[in-house]
Design an enzyme around this catalytic site. Sequence first.
Site, PDB file in Angstrom:
ATOM      1  N   CYS A 107       0.783  -1.264   0.016  1.00 55.08           N
ATOM      2  CA  CYS A 107      -0.076   0.070   0.025  1.00 55.08           C
ATOM      3  C   CYS A 107       0.911   1.233   0.113  1.00 55.08           C
ATOM      4  CB  CYS A 107      -0.976  -0.195   1.115  1.00 55.08           C
ATOM      5  SG  CYS A 107      -1.655  -1.544   1.521  1.00 55.08           S
ATOM      6  N   ALA A 108       1.580   1.589  -1.074  1.00 53.59           N
ATOM      7  CA  ALA A 108       2.615   2.109  -1.121  1.00 53.59           C
ATOM      8  C   ALA A 108       2.706   3.777  -1.158  1.00 53.59           C
ATOM      9  CB  ALA A 108       3.693   1.441  -2.218  1.00 53.59           C
ATOM     10  N   ALA A 109       1.695   4.275  -1.790  1.00 52.91           N
ATOM     11  CA  ALA A 109       1.590   5.727  -2.149  1.00 52.91           C
ATOM     12  C   ALA A 109       1.674   6.556  -0.949  1.00 52.91           C
ATOM     13  CB  ALA A 109       0.386   6.108  -3.160  1.00 52.91           C
ATOM     14  N   PRO A 110       2.119   7.637  -1.129  1.00 54.60           N
ATOM     15  CA  PRO A 110       2.912   8.322  -2.007  1.00 54.60           C
ATOM     16  C   PRO A 110       4.279   7.875  -2.364  1.00 54.60           C
ATOM     17  CG  PRO A 110       2.919   9.757  -0.129  1.00 54.60           C
ATOM     18  CD  PRO A 110       2.371   8.361   0.111  1.00 54.60           C
ATOM     19  N   GLY A 111       5.022   7.079  -1.539  1.00 55.54           N
ATOM     20  CA  GLY A 111       6.087   6.508  -1.881  1.00 55.54           C
ATOM     21  C   GLY A 111       7.380   6.886  -0.989  1.00 55.54           C
ATOM     22  N   GLY A 112       6.884   7.125   0.234  1.00 62.53           N
ATOM     23  CA  GLY A 112       7.921   7.575   1.146  1.00 62.53           C
ATOM     24  C   GLY A 112       8.839   6.331   1.796  1.00 62.53           C
TER      25      GLY A 112
ATOM     26  N   ARG B 128      -3.225   7.979  -7.119  1.00 63.00           N
ATOM     27  CA  ARG B 128      -1.986   8.034  -5.998  1.00 63.00           C
ATOM     28  C   ARG B 128      -0.913   7.084  -6.561  1.00 63.00           C
ATOM     29  NH1 ARG B 128      -2.354   9.043  -1.000  1.00 63.00           N
ATOM     30  NH2 ARG B 128      -1.706   6.936  -0.183  1.00 63.00           N
TER      31      ARG B 128
ATOM     32  N   ASP C  71       1.554  -0.967   5.091  1.00 64.06           N
ATOM     33  CA  ASP C  71       1.167   0.462   5.387  1.00 64.06           C
ATOM     34  C   ASP C  71      -0.278   0.602   5.390  1.00 64.06           C
ATOM     35  OD1 ASP C  71       1.981   2.768   7.063  1.00 64.06           O
ATOM     36  OD2 ASP C  71       2.029   4.122   5.260  1.00 64.06           O
TER      37      ASP C  71
ATOM     38  N   CYS D 161      -1.181   4.855  10.713  1.00 62.28           N
ATOM     39  CA  CYS D 161      -0.980   6.304  11.477  1.00 62.28           C
ATOM     40  C   CYS D 161      -2.234   6.408  12.221  1.00 62.28           C
ATOM     41  CB  CYS D 161      -0.549   7.216  10.470  1.00 62.28           C
ATOM     42  SG  CYS D 161      -1.776   7.423   8.859  1.00 62.28           S
TER      43      CYS D 161
END
Length: 505
Positions: A125-130, A154, A194, A247
Amino acid sequence: MLPVAFCERMRSLLGDEEYDKFINSFGETTERYHALRINSVKASDDISDRLRNIGISISGDDNSGSNAAQIQVPWEKNGYYYEGDVAPGKSPYHEAGLYYIQEPSAMAPVHYLDPKPGEKILDLCAAPGGKSTQIAVRMGGSGILVTNEINRDRARILSLNIERLGITNALVLNETPENLANVFEGYFDKILVDAPCSGEGMFRKNENASSEWSPENVELCGIRQKEILDAASRMLLPGGRLVFSTCTFAPTENEESICRFLSGHPDYHVADIQMFDGMDHGRSEWISDKCIQACGLSQEQESSIRAEVNKSVRLWPHKLRGEGHFLCVLERDGELIDRTKDNYVPGGRNLAAKKEIQKLFWDFAGESLSFADEKEKVLTSGLRLDGTLFMFGEQLYICDSKMPGIHGLKCMRPGLHLGTIKKDRFEPSHALALAIKKEDAKNTISFAEDSNEIRQYLNGQTVKCSKDAPKGWTVVCVDDYSIGWAKQAGGVLKNHYPKGLRINY
Protein backbone atom coordinates in the site's frame (compact mmCIF):
# COMPACT_ATOMS: atom_id res chain seq x y z
CA MET A 1 -11.50 20.80 16.40
CA LEU A 2 -10.99 17.14 17.27
CA PRO A 3 -14.02 14.83 16.91
CA VAL A 4 -15.87 14.41 20.20
CA ALA A 5 -16.21 10.63 19.79
CA PHE A 6 -12.47 10.36 19.20
CA CYS A 7 -11.67 12.33 22.36
CA GLU A 8 -14.09 10.31 24.46
CA ARG A 9 -12.60 7.04 23.25
CA MET A 10 -9.03 8.15 23.91
CA ARG A 11 -9.88 9.36 27.44
CA SER A 12 -11.52 6.02 28.15
CA LEU A 13 -8.44 4.15 26.92
CA LEU A 14 -5.73 6.30 28.47
CA GLY A 15 -7.27 7.51 31.70
CA ASP A 16 -7.45 11.16 32.74
CA GLU A 17 -3.79 11.80 33.54
CA GLU A 18 -2.33 10.23 30.38
CA TYR A 19 -5.15 11.64 28.25
CA ASP A 20 -4.33 15.20 29.33
CA LYS A 21 -0.71 14.77 28.21
CA PHE A 22 -1.87 13.22 24.96
CA ILE A 23 -4.46 15.86 24.13
CA ASN A 24 -2.11 18.71 25.03
CA SER A 25 0.17 17.57 22.20
CA PHE A 26 -2.57 18.70 19.79
CA GLY A 27 -2.41 22.30 21.04
CA GLU A 28 -1.58 25.08 18.59
CA THR A 29 1.55 26.06 20.51
CA THR A 30 2.91 22.50 20.66
CA GLU A 31 6.00 21.95 18.53
CA ARG A 32 5.49 20.04 15.28
CA TYR A 33 8.36 18.01 13.92
CA HIS A 34 9.54 18.07 10.32
CA ALA A 35 12.07 15.74 8.76
CA LEU A 36 13.64 14.67 5.50
CA ARG A 37 15.49 11.54 4.50
CA ILE A 38 18.70 11.78 2.49
CA ASN A 39 18.69 9.71 -0.69
CA SER A 40 22.10 8.07 -0.37
CA VAL A 41 21.63 6.46 -3.80
CA LYS A 42 22.27 9.92 -5.30
CA ALA A 43 23.66 12.18 -2.59
CA SER A 44 27.42 12.23 -2.07
CA ASP A 45 29.59 13.11 0.92
CA ASP A 46 29.10 16.85 0.36
CA ILE A 47 25.35 16.68 1.00
CA SER A 48 25.66 18.25 4.47
CA ASP A 49 27.31 21.32 2.94
CA ARG A 50 24.66 21.51 0.23
CA LEU A 51 21.79 21.33 2.72
CA ARG A 52 23.40 23.92 4.95
CA ASN A 53 23.10 26.32 2.01
CA ILE A 54 19.31 26.03 2.21
CA GLY A 55 19.15 26.31 6.00
CA ILE A 56 19.29 22.64 7.05
CA SER A 57 22.05 21.27 9.28
CA ILE A 58 22.51 17.50 9.46
CA SER A 59 25.91 17.39 11.17
CA GLY A 60 25.44 19.33 14.41
CA ASP A 61 28.39 21.60 13.70
CA ASP A 62 26.59 24.77 12.65
CA ASN A 63 27.31 26.65 15.91
CA SER A 64 23.60 26.82 16.68
CA GLY A 65 23.85 24.76 19.84
CA SER A 66 22.31 21.72 18.16
CA ASN A 67 23.97 18.33 18.08
CA ALA A 68 23.75 15.25 15.91
CA ALA A 69 21.57 13.33 18.40
CA GLN A 70 18.96 16.10 18.29
CA ILE A 71 19.12 16.40 14.52
CA GLN A 72 18.99 12.75 13.45
CA VAL A 73 15.79 10.70 13.46
CA PRO A 74 16.71 7.86 15.89
CA TRP A 75 15.34 4.98 13.80
CA GLU A 76 16.61 6.14 10.38
CA LYS A 77 20.30 6.79 9.77
CA ASN A 78 19.50 9.01 6.77
CA GLY A 79 16.63 10.86 8.48
CA TYR A 80 17.08 14.39 9.85
CA TYR A 81 14.84 16.92 11.56
CA TYR A 82 14.64 20.47 10.26
CA GLU A 83 12.94 23.65 11.43
CA GLY A 84 9.43 24.35 10.19
CA ASP A 85 10.33 27.70 8.65
CA VAL A 86 12.65 25.99 6.15
CA ALA A 87 11.11 24.89 2.83
CA PRO A 88 13.26 22.08 1.36
CA GLY A 89 10.44 21.12 -1.02
CA LYS A 90 11.01 24.35 -2.95
CA SER A 91 14.71 23.77 -3.57
CA PRO A 92 16.02 22.38 -6.89
CA TYR A 93 17.74 19.75 -4.72
CA HIS A 94 14.28 18.29 -4.12
CA GLU A 95 13.63 17.97 -7.85
CA ALA A 96 17.04 16.32 -8.24
CA GLY A 97 15.93 13.61 -5.81
CA LEU A 98 18.55 14.27 -3.14
CA TYR A 99 16.02 13.76 -0.34
CA TYR A 100 12.45 12.81 0.47
CA ILE A 101 10.41 14.92 2.89
CA GLN A 102 8.92 12.42 5.31
CA GLU A 103 7.23 12.55 8.69
CA PRO A 104 9.68 11.20 11.33
CA SER A 105 7.46 8.45 12.79
CA ALA A 106 6.64 7.24 9.28
CA MET A 107 10.30 6.23 8.86
CA ALA A 108 10.06 3.62 11.65
CA PRO A 109 8.29 0.72 9.83
CA VAL A 110 11.06 0.35 7.22
CA HIS A 111 13.68 0.28 9.98
CA TYR A 112 11.96 -2.81 11.34
CA LEU A 113 11.38 -4.31 7.90
CA ASP A 114 15.19 -4.24 7.59
CA PRO A 115 15.52 -4.41 3.77
CA LYS A 116 18.77 -5.77 2.38
CA PRO A 117 20.38 -5.84 -1.08
CA GLY A 118 19.33 -8.76 -3.24
CA GLU A 119 16.00 -9.39 -1.52
CA LYS A 120 12.56 -9.55 -3.11
CA ILE A 121 10.38 -7.04 -1.30
CA LEU A 122 6.77 -5.87 -1.65
CA ASP A 123 5.38 -2.53 -0.48
CA LEU A 124 1.70 -3.34 -0.78
CA CYS A 125 0.00 0.00 0.00
CA ALA A 126 2.79 2.26 -1.16
CA ALA A 127 1.62 5.73 -2.21
CA PRO A 128 2.91 8.38 -2.09
CA GLY A 129 6.23 6.50 -1.97
CA GLY A 130 8.10 7.55 1.17
CA LYS A 131 8.49 4.04 2.48
CA SER A 132 9.10 2.52 -0.97
CA THR A 133 11.98 4.90 -1.65
CA GLN A 134 13.28 4.27 1.87
CA ILE A 135 13.25 0.53 1.14
CA ALA A 136 14.93 1.08 -2.23
CA VAL A 137 17.79 3.03 -0.67
CA ARG A 138 18.39 0.19 1.80
CA MET A 139 18.44 -2.27 -1.12
CA GLY A 140 21.11 -0.25 -2.90
CA GLY A 141 19.79 -1.02 -6.38
CA SER A 142 20.15 -4.79 -5.89
CA GLY A 143 17.15 -7.10 -5.70
CA ILE A 144 13.54 -6.62 -6.76
CA LEU A 145 11.14 -4.09 -5.25
CA VAL A 146 7.48 -4.39 -6.16
CA THR A 147 5.62 -1.30 -5.03
CA ASN A 148 1.85 -1.17 -5.37
CA GLU A 149 -1.00 1.28 -4.93
CA ILE A 150 -4.65 0.43 -5.58
CA ASN A 151 -5.75 4.03 -6.30
CA ARG A 152 -4.65 5.01 -9.82
CA ASP A 153 -4.13 8.72 -9.14
CA ARG A 154 -2.05 7.95 -6.07
CA ALA A 155 -0.17 5.27 -8.04
CA ARG A 156 0.90 7.99 -10.49
CA ILE A 157 2.34 10.02 -7.60
CA LEU A 158 4.11 6.89 -6.34
CA SER A 159 5.61 6.31 -9.79
CA LEU A 160 6.84 9.92 -10.01
CA ASN A 161 8.57 9.66 -6.63
CA ILE A 162 10.27 6.42 -7.66
CA GLU A 163 11.49 8.30 -10.72
CA ARG A 164 12.54 11.45 -8.85
CA LEU A 165 14.80 9.53 -6.46
CA GLY A 166 16.49 7.64 -9.30
CA ILE A 167 15.27 4.17 -8.26
CA THR A 168 16.23 1.59 -10.90
CA ASN A 169 14.96 -1.74 -9.53
CA ALA A 170 11.27 -1.04 -8.86
CA LEU A 171 8.15 -2.44 -10.49
CA VAL A 172 5.29 0.01 -9.83
CA LEU A 173 1.82 -1.53 -9.98
CA ASN A 174 -1.80 -0.37 -9.66
CA GLU A 175 -3.40 -3.58 -8.46
CA THR A 176 -5.67 -5.00 -5.76
CA PRO A 177 -3.95 -7.06 -3.05
CA GLU A 178 -6.08 -10.04 -4.04
CA ASN A 179 -4.90 -9.95 -7.67
CA LEU A 180 -1.29 -9.64 -6.55
CA ALA A 181 -1.68 -12.64 -4.26
CA ASN A 182 -2.80 -14.73 -7.22
CA VAL A 183 0.39 -13.84 -9.12
CA PHE A 184 3.02 -13.66 -6.36
CA GLU A 185 2.06 -16.47 -3.99
CA GLY A 186 5.04 -17.46 -1.81
CA TYR A 187 7.42 -15.09 -3.63
CA PHE A 188 8.60 -12.29 -1.33
CA ASP A 189 11.24 -12.30 1.39
CA LYS A 190 9.71 -9.24 3.06
CA ILE A 191 6.43 -7.34 2.80
CA LEU A 192 5.40 -3.95 4.14
CA VAL A 193 1.70 -3.30 4.71
CA ASP A 194 1.32 0.37 5.57
CA ALA A 195 -2.41 -0.15 5.75
CA PRO A 196 -5.15 2.33 4.86
CA CYS A 197 -6.53 3.69 8.12
CA SER A 198 -8.63 6.45 9.65
CA GLY A 199 -5.56 8.69 9.93
CA GLU A 200 -5.97 9.74 13.55
CA GLY A 201 -2.21 10.08 13.87
CA MET A 202 -2.28 12.82 11.24
CA PHE A 203 -4.83 15.04 13.04
CA ARG A 204 -2.04 17.42 14.09
CA LYS A 205 -0.70 17.79 10.56
CA ASN A 206 -3.82 17.63 8.43
CA GLU A 207 -7.06 19.37 9.37
CA ASN A 208 -8.97 17.39 6.73
CA ALA A 209 -8.07 14.15 8.51
CA SER A 210 -10.15 15.09 11.56
CA SER A 211 -13.05 16.52 9.55
CA GLU A 212 -13.30 13.29 7.49
CA TRP A 213 -13.06 11.00 10.53
CA SER A 214 -15.98 8.89 11.76
CA PRO A 215 -16.40 5.82 14.02
CA GLU A 216 -17.94 4.04 11.04
CA ASN A 217 -14.81 4.61 8.95
CA VAL A 218 -12.66 3.21 11.77
CA GLU A 219 -14.68 -0.02 11.61
CA LEU A 220 -14.52 -0.15 7.81
CA CYS A 221 -10.74 0.30 7.89
CA GLY A 222 -10.41 -2.61 10.31
CA ILE A 223 -12.37 -4.83 7.94
CA ARG A 224 -10.33 -3.78 4.93
CA GLN A 225 -7.07 -4.32 6.80
CA LYS A 226 -8.02 -7.95 7.41
CA GLU A 227 -8.50 -8.48 3.68
CA ILE A 228 -5.17 -6.83 2.87
CA LEU A 229 -3.25 -8.81 5.49
CA ASP A 230 -4.83 -12.07 4.33
CA ALA A 231 -3.63 -11.36 0.79
CA ALA A 232 -0.18 -10.33 2.01
CA SER A 233 0.22 -13.53 4.01
CA ARG A 234 -0.13 -15.60 0.83
CA MET A 235 2.77 -13.79 -0.82
CA LEU A 236 5.35 -14.16 1.96
CA LEU A 237 7.87 -16.99 2.01
CA PRO A 238 8.25 -19.17 5.12
CA GLY A 239 10.82 -17.44 7.32
CA GLY A 240 9.90 -14.08 5.80
CA ARG A 241 9.02 -10.83 7.57
CA LEU A 242 5.81 -8.81 7.27
CA VAL A 243 5.62 -5.37 8.88
CA PHE A 244 2.13 -3.96 9.46
CA SER A 245 1.79 -0.25 10.20
CA THR A 246 -0.83 2.47 10.50
CA CYS A 247 -0.98 6.16 11.39
CA THR A 248 -3.92 5.82 13.73
CA PHE A 249 -4.58 5.36 17.46
CA ALA A 250 -7.70 3.18 17.14
CA PRO A 251 -7.32 -0.33 18.66
CA THR A 252 -9.80 -1.59 16.04
CA GLU A 253 -7.20 -0.80 13.36
CA ASN A 254 -4.13 -1.73 15.40
CA GLU A 255 -4.12 -4.35 18.16
CA GLU A 256 -7.38 -5.88 16.97
CA SER A 257 -6.11 -6.15 13.38
CA ILE A 258 -3.13 -8.13 14.69
CA CYS A 259 -5.42 -10.26 16.85
CA ARG A 260 -7.64 -11.08 13.86
CA PHE A 261 -4.62 -11.88 11.71
CA LEU A 262 -2.91 -14.17 14.22
CA SER A 263 -6.14 -16.02 14.95
CA GLY A 264 -6.44 -16.91 11.27
CA HIS A 265 -2.75 -17.51 10.58
CA PRO A 266 -1.21 -19.79 13.22
CA ASP A 267 2.00 -20.03 11.15
CA TYR A 268 2.81 -16.39 12.04
CA HIS A 269 4.20 -14.86 15.23
CA VAL A 270 5.18 -11.38 16.40
CA ALA A 271 8.94 -10.84 16.45
CA ASP A 272 10.80 -9.58 19.50
CA ILE A 273 12.34 -6.24 18.56
CA GLN A 274 14.37 -3.51 20.21
CA MET A 275 12.45 -0.28 20.67
CA PHE A 276 13.74 3.29 20.77
CA ASP A 277 13.28 5.79 23.57
CA GLY A 278 9.72 7.09 23.61
CA MET A 279 8.19 4.05 21.94
CA ASP A 280 5.58 2.00 23.81
CA HIS A 281 4.40 -1.59 23.51
CA GLY A 282 1.00 -2.35 22.05
CA ARG A 283 -1.90 -2.62 24.47
CA SER A 284 -3.51 -6.03 24.27
CA GLU A 285 -5.96 -5.02 27.03
CA TRP A 286 -7.58 -2.74 24.44
CA ILE A 287 -8.67 -5.74 22.36
CA SER A 288 -12.43 -5.91 22.86
CA ASP A 289 -14.44 -8.94 23.94
CA LYS A 290 -16.35 -8.53 20.67
CA CYS A 291 -13.13 -9.05 18.71
CA ILE A 292 -12.13 -12.09 20.78
CA GLN A 293 -15.54 -13.66 20.28
CA ALA A 294 -15.53 -12.95 16.54
CA CYS A 295 -12.15 -14.70 16.29
CA GLY A 296 -13.56 -17.75 18.12
CA LEU A 297 -10.61 -17.97 20.50
CA SER A 298 -10.35 -20.32 23.46
CA GLN A 299 -8.99 -18.90 26.72
CA GLU A 300 -5.60 -20.43 26.00
CA GLN A 301 -5.53 -19.02 22.46
CA GLU A 302 -6.65 -15.62 23.70
CA SER A 303 -3.89 -15.52 26.31
CA SER A 304 -1.27 -16.49 23.72
CA ILE A 305 -2.41 -13.91 21.18
CA ARG A 306 -2.60 -11.12 23.75
CA ALA A 307 1.00 -11.86 24.71
CA GLU A 308 1.98 -11.62 21.04
CA VAL A 309 0.09 -8.36 20.52
CA ASN A 310 1.94 -6.82 23.47
CA LYS A 311 5.11 -7.04 21.35
CA SER A 312 3.70 -4.57 18.81
CA VAL A 313 4.77 -0.91 18.99
CA ARG A 314 2.98 2.40 19.49
CA LEU A 315 4.47 5.81 18.77
CA TRP A 316 2.74 8.61 20.67
CA PRO A 317 3.07 12.33 19.79
CA HIS A 318 3.43 13.31 23.45
CA LYS A 319 6.28 10.84 24.03
CA LEU A 320 8.60 11.29 21.05
CA ARG A 321 9.45 13.70 18.24
CA GLY A 322 6.90 12.54 15.67
CA GLU A 323 3.24 11.85 14.99
CA GLY A 324 1.10 8.92 16.10
CA HIS A 325 1.87 5.54 14.57
CA PHE A 326 1.48 1.82 15.22
CA LEU A 327 3.58 -1.03 13.88
CA CYS A 328 3.91 -4.75 14.33
CA VAL A 329 6.69 -7.02 13.04
CA LEU A 330 5.22 -10.36 11.98
CA GLU A 331 7.30 -13.34 10.91
CA ARG A 332 6.20 -16.50 9.18
CA ASP A 333 7.38 -19.72 10.74
CA GLY A 334 10.06 -21.60 8.85
CA GLU A 335 13.43 -20.75 7.37
CA LEU A 336 14.11 -18.61 4.32
CA ILE A 337 15.65 -20.61 1.51
CA ASP A 338 18.63 -19.42 -0.51
CA ARG A 339 17.15 -18.38 -3.84
CA THR A 340 20.18 -16.85 -5.50
CA LYS A 341 20.07 -19.58 -8.13
CA ASP A 342 16.28 -19.68 -8.35
CA ASN A 343 15.14 -18.81 -11.88
CA TYR A 344 11.42 -18.65 -11.10
CA VAL A 345 9.83 -15.44 -12.38
CA PRO A 346 6.13 -14.76 -11.60
CA GLY A 347 4.21 -13.96 -14.76
CA GLY A 348 7.10 -15.03 -16.96
CA ARG A 349 10.04 -12.94 -18.09
CA ASN A 350 9.64 -9.70 -20.02
CA LEU A 351 10.35 -10.23 -23.72
CA ALA A 352 13.44 -8.42 -24.95
CA ALA A 353 12.98 -5.62 -27.46
CA LYS A 354 13.87 -6.22 -31.10
CA LYS A 355 17.56 -5.92 -31.90
CA GLU A 356 17.05 -2.86 -34.09
CA ILE A 357 15.33 -1.06 -31.21
CA GLN A 358 18.06 -2.02 -28.76
CA LYS A 359 20.62 -0.74 -31.26
CA LEU A 360 19.01 2.71 -31.21
CA PHE A 361 19.57 2.88 -27.48
CA TRP A 362 23.12 1.58 -27.55
CA ASP A 363 23.99 4.03 -30.33
CA PHE A 364 22.72 6.82 -28.08
CA ALA A 365 24.59 5.37 -25.10
CA GLY A 366 27.82 5.24 -27.06
CA GLU A 367 27.48 8.89 -28.02
CA SER A 368 26.15 10.31 -24.74
CA LEU A 369 27.08 8.05 -21.81
CA SER A 370 30.42 7.29 -20.19
CA PHE A 371 31.28 3.67 -19.36
CA ALA A 372 33.74 2.19 -16.90
CA ASP A 373 33.34 -1.10 -18.78
CA GLU A 374 31.43 -0.81 -22.03
CA LYS A 375 31.56 -4.54 -22.71
CA GLU A 376 29.96 -5.31 -19.34
CA LYS A 377 27.63 -2.31 -19.73
CA VAL A 378 28.75 -0.65 -16.50
CA LEU A 379 28.64 3.16 -16.34
CA THR A 380 31.39 5.19 -14.69
CA SER A 381 29.39 5.50 -11.45
CA GLY A 382 28.93 1.72 -11.30
CA LEU A 383 25.31 1.72 -12.51
CA ARG A 384 24.76 -1.42 -14.55
CA LEU A 385 22.79 -1.45 -17.80
CA ASP A 386 23.13 -5.19 -18.35
CA GLY A 387 19.49 -6.11 -17.73
CA THR A 388 16.66 -6.88 -20.14
CA LEU A 389 15.72 -4.08 -22.56
CA PHE A 390 12.03 -4.32 -23.44
CA MET A 391 9.21 -2.24 -24.82
CA PHE A 392 6.27 -0.97 -22.78
CA GLY A 393 4.10 0.65 -25.42
CA GLU A 394 6.42 3.06 -27.25
CA GLN A 395 8.69 3.33 -24.23
CA LEU A 396 11.94 1.44 -23.76
CA TYR A 397 12.67 0.11 -20.27
CA ILE A 398 15.41 -1.92 -18.65
CA CYS A 399 15.00 -4.29 -15.72
CA ASP A 400 16.71 -7.15 -13.95
CA SER A 401 16.42 -10.35 -15.96
CA LYS A 402 14.44 -11.82 -13.04
CA MET A 403 12.02 -8.91 -12.73
CA PRO A 404 8.43 -10.29 -12.74
CA GLY A 405 6.64 -10.02 -16.05
CA ILE A 406 3.95 -7.37 -16.45
CA HIS A 407 1.51 -9.36 -18.61
CA GLY A 408 -1.96 -9.19 -17.08
CA LEU A 409 -0.95 -6.61 -14.45
CA LYS A 410 -1.91 -2.94 -14.25
CA CYS A 411 1.58 -1.53 -14.47
CA MET A 412 2.70 2.07 -14.01
CA ARG A 413 6.48 1.63 -14.25
CA PRO A 414 8.13 -1.74 -15.05
CA GLY A 415 11.74 -0.88 -14.19
CA LEU A 416 14.02 1.96 -15.28
CA HIS A 417 12.54 4.02 -18.09
CA LEU A 418 15.31 4.58 -20.62
CA GLY A 419 13.44 6.63 -23.19
CA THR A 420 11.10 6.80 -26.16
CA ILE A 421 11.48 5.21 -29.58
CA LYS A 422 10.49 7.77 -32.22
CA LYS A 423 10.66 6.18 -35.66
CA ASP A 424 14.37 5.67 -36.26
CA ARG A 425 15.74 7.52 -33.23
CA PHE A 426 15.93 7.27 -29.47
CA GLU A 427 15.08 10.11 -27.07
CA PRO A 428 16.26 9.67 -23.46
CA SER A 429 13.79 9.82 -20.56
CA HIS A 430 13.74 12.09 -17.54
CA ALA A 431 14.03 8.94 -15.40
CA LEU A 432 17.36 8.09 -17.01
CA ALA A 433 18.74 11.56 -16.28
CA LEU A 434 17.78 11.20 -12.61
CA ALA A 435 19.16 7.66 -12.34
CA ILE A 436 22.63 8.42 -13.66
CA LYS A 437 25.30 10.61 -12.10
CA LYS A 438 27.23 13.49 -13.61
CA GLU A 439 30.23 11.27 -14.34
CA ASP A 440 28.01 8.92 -16.38
CA ALA A 441 27.32 11.56 -19.05
CA LYS A 442 29.78 12.79 -21.65
CA ASN A 443 28.18 16.23 -21.87
CA THR A 444 27.07 18.00 -18.69
CA ILE A 445 26.42 21.50 -17.44
CA SER A 446 25.98 22.40 -13.79
CA PHE A 447 24.26 25.39 -12.21
CA ALA A 448 24.24 26.49 -8.59
CA GLU A 449 21.17 25.74 -6.46
CA ASP A 450 20.43 29.45 -6.03
CA SER A 451 21.14 30.45 -9.63
CA ASN A 452 18.68 32.00 -12.07
CA GLU A 453 19.74 29.45 -14.67
CA ILE A 454 18.56 26.39 -12.73
CA ARG A 455 15.22 28.05 -12.07
CA GLN A 456 14.88 28.98 -15.73
CA TYR A 457 15.59 25.37 -16.62
CA LEU A 458 13.03 23.97 -14.15
CA ASN A 459 10.53 26.49 -15.52
CA GLY A 460 10.97 25.06 -19.01
CA GLN A 461 12.87 27.98 -20.51
CA THR A 462 15.85 27.78 -22.84
CA VAL A 463 19.12 28.53 -21.07
CA LYS A 464 22.22 30.12 -22.54
CA CYS A 465 25.55 28.34 -22.36
CA SER A 466 28.97 28.58 -23.92
CA LYS A 467 29.01 28.39 -27.72
CA ASP A 468 32.00 26.10 -27.34
CA ALA A 469 29.96 23.52 -25.39
CA PRO A 470 29.62 20.17 -27.17
CA LYS A 471 26.48 19.74 -29.25
CA GLY A 472 23.92 17.08 -28.50
CA TRP A 473 22.30 15.56 -25.43
CA THR A 474 23.49 17.20 -22.22
CA VAL A 475 22.73 16.31 -18.61
CA VAL A 476 21.76 19.41 -16.65
CA CYS A 477 22.91 19.35 -13.03
CA VAL A 478 22.31 21.37 -9.89
CA ASP A 479 25.61 21.62 -8.03
CA ASP A 480 26.82 18.53 -9.94
CA TYR A 481 23.68 16.45 -9.21
CA SER A 482 21.77 15.34 -12.32
CA ILE A 483 18.31 16.85 -12.69
CA GLY A 484 17.29 16.49 -16.38
CA TRP A 485 18.16 16.60 -20.06
CA ALA A 486 18.77 19.43 -22.50
CA LYS A 487 20.05 19.51 -26.05
CA GLN A 488 22.85 21.99 -26.76
CA ALA A 489 23.25 23.82 -30.03
CA GLY A 490 24.68 27.24 -30.80
CA GLY A 491 25.19 28.30 -27.22
CA VAL A 492 21.62 27.51 -26.20
CA LEU A 493 20.27 24.61 -24.16
CA LYS A 494 17.00 23.42 -25.63
CA ASN A 495 14.94 22.43 -22.62
CA HIS A 496 13.73 18.81 -22.24
CA TYR A 497 12.50 19.08 -18.65
CA PRO A 498 9.05 17.38 -18.60
CA LYS A 499 6.18 19.83 -19.05
CA GLY A 500 4.15 18.28 -16.26
CA LEU A 501 6.96 18.85 -13.73
CA ARG A 502 7.87 22.43 -14.59
CA ILE A 503 7.89 24.93 -11.74
CA ASN A 504 6.83 28.57 -11.71
CA TYR A 505 9.21 30.44 -9.43
